[in-house]
Design an enzyme around this catalytic site. Structure first.
Site, PDB file in Angstrom:
ATOM      1  N   LYS A  73       0.270   4.408  -0.255  1.00 50.75           N
ATOM      2  CA  LYS A  73      -0.294   5.460   0.391  1.00 50.75           C
ATOM      3  C   LYS A  73      -0.300   6.750  -0.424  1.00 50.75           C
ATOM      4  CE  LYS A  73      -0.435   3.151   4.684  1.00 50.75           C
ATOM      5  NZ  LYS A  73      -0.206   3.328   6.470  1.00 50.75           N
ATOM      6  N   HIS A  79      -9.606   1.293   4.837  1.00 45.50           N
ATOM      7  CA  HIS A  79      -8.588   1.319   5.673  1.00 45.50           C
ATOM      8  C   HIS A  79      -8.397   2.122   6.768  1.00 45.50           C
ATOM      9  CE1 HIS A  79      -4.175   2.410   6.308  1.00 45.50           C
ATOM     10  NE2 HIS A  79      -3.889   1.431   5.654  1.00 45.50           N
ATOM     11  N   GLU A  85      -6.827   4.501   7.845  1.00 45.60           N
ATOM     12  CA  GLU A  85      -6.720   6.199   7.491  1.00 45.60           C
ATOM     13  C   GLU A  85      -8.003   6.609   6.855  1.00 45.60           C
ATOM     14  OE1 GLU A  85      -3.079   5.703   5.302  1.00 45.60           O
ATOM     15  OE2 GLU A  85      -2.162   4.947   7.371  1.00 45.60           O
ATOM     16  N   GLU A  92      -5.384  -5.001  10.607  1.00 44.60           N
ATOM     17  CA  GLU A  92      -4.596  -4.047  10.445  1.00 44.60           C
ATOM     18  C   GLU A  92      -4.665  -3.207  11.801  1.00 44.60           C
ATOM     19  OE1 GLU A  92      -2.322  -2.767   6.890  1.00 44.60           O
ATOM     20  OE2 GLU A  92      -3.927  -1.635   6.816  1.00 44.60           O
ATOM     21  N   SER A 101       3.344  -2.036  10.459  1.00 46.38           N
ATOM     22  CA  SER A 101       4.802  -2.100  10.670  1.00 46.38           C
ATOM     23  C   SER A 101       5.441  -3.393  10.442  1.00 46.38           C
ATOM     24  CB  SER A 101       5.194  -1.695  12.091  1.00 46.38           C
ATOM     25  OG  SER A 101       4.564  -0.338  12.371  1.00 46.38           O
ATOM     26  N   GLY A 139       2.538   2.433  10.960  1.00 47.38           N
ATOM     27  CA  GLY A 139       3.435   3.404  10.878  1.00 47.38           C
ATOM     28  C   GLY A 139       3.941   3.889  12.001  1.00 47.38           C
ATOM     29  N   ASN A 183       0.869  -1.173   0.030  1.00 46.96           N
ATOM     30  CA  ASN A 183       0.025  -0.022   0.015  1.00 46.96           C
ATOM     31  C   ASN A 183       1.008   1.327   0.023  1.00 46.96           C
ATOM     32  OD1 ASN A 183      -1.720   2.167   0.513  1.00 46.96           O
ATOM     33  ND2 ASN A 183      -2.362   1.328   2.589  1.00 46.96           N
TER      34      ASN A 183
HETATM   35  P1  13P Z   1       3.102   0.349   7.708  1.00 46.87           P
HETATM   36  O1  13P Z   1       3.593  -0.791   7.115  1.00 46.87           O
HETATM   37  O2  13P Z   1       3.651   1.927   7.154  1.00 46.87           O
HETATM   38  O3  13P Z   1       2.835   0.391   9.144  1.00 46.87           O
HETATM   39  O4  13P Z   1       1.609   0.712   7.135  1.00 46.87           O
HETATM   40  C1  13P Z   1       0.658  -0.426   7.226  1.00 46.87           C
HETATM   41  C2  13P Z   1      -0.520   0.008   6.532  1.00 46.87           C
HETATM   42  O5  13P Z   1      -1.540   0.776   6.736  1.00 46.87           O
HETATM   43  C3  13P Z   1      -0.935  -0.823   5.296  1.00 46.87           C
HETATM   44  O6  13P Z   1      -2.011  -0.656   4.721  1.00 46.87           O
END
Ligand code: 13P
Length: 250
Positions: free
Chosen positions: A11, A96, A98, A167, A211, A173, A9
């Site tokens: 982002k 997601h 976010e 997740e 992560s 993150g 992903n």
């Molecule tokens: P990270 O791997 O940066 O923690 O992000 C995970 C994520 O949100 C994947 O969709």
């Protein structure tokens, strides 16, 4: 035999030009994968470029990070399922963390997006997961159960198409990863839910995200409950991601 899914992903990183360069490096380092798949979720503007780069590689797939539930109309800034299909996508992330926590997306909206994707033959990757305070309050499984609730009236054929990504919000993150045991507990709960809804639980694909890095990926994908990973930060470098995708399995 289920093939593991290694999903990236990106982002809000990598426009079309950068995405083309990324794919060139990735493809040069990753020969055809025969026991797993690599999926890419670029920004909408880079979808077509990535789909073109992946064309002809049956082990690679491309998806959108978000989609609107309507097919078309006056929805400034949105993209629809038919539009991403046209750009070469076969999947999309839905719900997601976010989208839920930064943009205030609700379960009702998430459910409509899942249905729109299914109606167009696309694979929804439904993201679920608890916040830190919810984990600490011991309500992880009820939060995940509520997120899964949007699938409740789907038939077995539709459920077979859905991929779930667990997740935990506190692991995204932050550098904090759920232990394989934490992830396995929630994955088993999700698998049980899918079975009760009429899906074949053994065939349901459940990814872990939060992560995931080169130094913890092997332990995670080594768990039989974990059918793959959804990776943000560590997927942004094509060399690192190329190595992670080729993680040896025991
Ligand atoms: P990270 O791997 O940066 O923690 O992000 C995970 C994520 O949100 C994947 O969709």
């Amino acid at each position: 035999m289920k093939r593991l899914i290694f999903a990236a992903n990106w982002k809000m990183h990598l426009g079309p030009e950068a995405a083309r360069g990324y794919m060139e490096t990735f493809l040069a380092r990753v020969p055809l994968l025969d026991d797993r798949e690599a999926w890419f979720f670029p920004a909408a503007v880079a979808l077509h470029a990535v789909a073109e780069a992946a064309r002809g590689r049956g082990d690679l797939a491309v998806g959108a990070q978000n989609v609107h539930w309507e097919e078309k109309g006056a929805f400034t800034g949105e993209v629809s399922a038919p539009m991403i299909l046209d750009a070469g996508a076969t999947a999309a992330l839905v719900g997601h963390s976010e989208r839920r926590h930064v943009f205030g997306e609700t379960d009702a909206e998430t459910g409509r997006k899942v249905r729109s994707l299914l109606a167009h033959g696309l694979t929804p990757v439904l993201c679920v997961g608890e916040k830190l305070e919810q984990r600490e309050a011991g309500v992880t499984l009820s939060v995940v159960g509520r997120h899964l609730g949007v699938l409740e009236d789907l038939d077995a054929r539709a459920l077979a198409k859905v991929v779930i990504a667990y997740e935990p919000v506190w692991a995204i993150g932050t550098g904090k990863t759920a232990t394989p045991a934490d992830a396995v507990e929630v994955h088993a709960f999700i698998r049980d839910f899918m079975g009760r809804e009429g899906a074949d639980p053994g065939q349901t694909r459940i990814l872990y995200g939060g992560s995931v890095k080169p130094d913890n990926i092997a332990d995670l994908v080594g768990e039989s409950e974990i059918d793959g990973v959804l990776v943000g930060g560590a997927s942004l470098d094509p060399v690192t991601w190329g190595t992670m995708v080729q993680t040896p399995l025991d």
